[in-house]
Design a protein around this motif. Sequence first.
Motif, PDB file in Angstrom:
ATOM      1  N   ILE A 176       0.510  52.867  10.162  1.00  0.00           N
ATOM      2  CA  ILE A 176       1.086  54.400  10.399  1.00  0.00           C
ATOM      3  C   ILE A 176       1.922  54.961   9.106  1.00  0.00           C
ATOM      4  N   ALA A 177       2.430  53.779   8.407  1.00  0.00           N
ATOM      5  CA  ALA A 177       3.216  54.226   7.195  1.00  0.00           C
ATOM      6  C   ALA A 177       3.526  52.931   6.424  1.00  0.00           C
ATOM      7  N   THR A 178       4.556  53.006   5.612  1.00  0.00           N
ATOM      8  CA  THR A 178       4.909  51.737   4.853  1.00  0.00           C
ATOM      9  C   THR A 178       6.379  52.005   4.715  1.00  0.00           C
ATOM     10  N   VAL A 179       7.001  50.444   4.617  1.00  0.00           N
ATOM     11  CA  VAL A 179       8.626  50.670   4.621  1.00  0.00           C
ATOM     12  C   VAL A 179       9.276  51.194   3.399  1.00  0.00           C
ATOM     13  N   GLY A 180      10.229  51.917   3.596  1.00  0.00           N
ATOM     14  CA  GLY A 180      10.940  52.445   2.331  1.00  0.00           C
ATOM     15  C   GLY A 180      12.385  52.522   2.638  1.00  0.00           C
ATOM     16  N   SER A 181      13.253  53.466   2.099  1.00  0.00           N
ATOM     17  CA  SER A 181      14.554  53.634   2.113  1.00  0.00           C
ATOM     18  C   SER A 181      14.972  55.037   1.706  1.00  0.00           C
ATOM     19  N   THR A 182      14.225  55.762   2.497  1.00  0.00           N
ATOM     20  CA  THR A 182      14.267  57.371   2.467  1.00  0.00           C
ATOM     21  C   THR A 182      15.484  57.732   3.796  1.00  0.00           C
TER      22      THR A 182
END
Length: 310
Positions: free
Chosen positions: A270-276
């Motif tokens: 459903i998504a990809t890991v980030g740092s937002t």
Amino acid sequence: MNILVVSADVSKPVRAVALNWRHAALAGVVALTLFLLCMTAFNYVVLKWAAAAEHPWLQKIVLADQRAEASRAQEKLQGHLSAMAVRLGELQAQTERLDALSMRLAKTTGLTPNEIPATGVGQGGAESLLPTRPFSATELGTLIDGLTQKITVQSDRLNVLEGLLVEDSASRRFLPSLPPVDTGWRSSDYGYRIDPFTGMKAFHEGVDFSALPGTPVVASAAGKVIQADTHPQYGKLIEIDHGNGLVTRYGHNSELLVNKGDLVVRGQAIATVGSTGRSTGSHLHFEVRLNGVAQNPSRFLKTVGEFPVS
């Protein structure tokens, strides 16, 4: 009817004997009995003599009678064998049904047929000192009937078990028990912690999974996406409604792969890991909420492995 009995001695009077129907019936019974005895003895003597004399004509009569008796015995035996064959056919159908049911149960529990332990039926014991004898057709029929009944009962029980397992499996598909990332480690658990921005004691309402940027984030359970947007605190956020007031949150993503209103299945990316959003580094913030109240995700993630769900 009267019978006059006259003696040779003329000096003796003539006697009259009266015979009624009872005497006649008795005489008939005695005559019939003697006739049957004579016929039985005659047949016995003739058959014995025929067996000893080996006369062709008499031998044909004896062999014909023996063949007729053997034919009747064969027909009776064939009738028993046909009935037993029908019962064995029913047992074969029942065992095939149980095999198919066991395959479905194995699939429901996440096992493969090769993972199901197969052990032979071990039996033994000392030889009995009591007299033995072969089973009769009636006894074998009774045993087959009993075995058929046991198989039917066991099959019904397994069907009930299958229904319960399927129901439980279906309900677990909507429980957030699957870890949302396959790699990484927990950098922060649910509960009080030191806030990484303020240094104050603060309550953390989820679990942080530290992972490399771009790591796939999957749905922890099946449900409907109710939010797929940017949030001031969570960054790029996804919320999934799993029904019955149960919602999961996936925050700080770098990319969103689904949209609001989409239906997702358990394990779908459903998504990809980030740092937002409010984040100090690449990680996934994962929350579980019940009727709007934050729950400890570990309570749900602990169910992983206890009951495989596909």
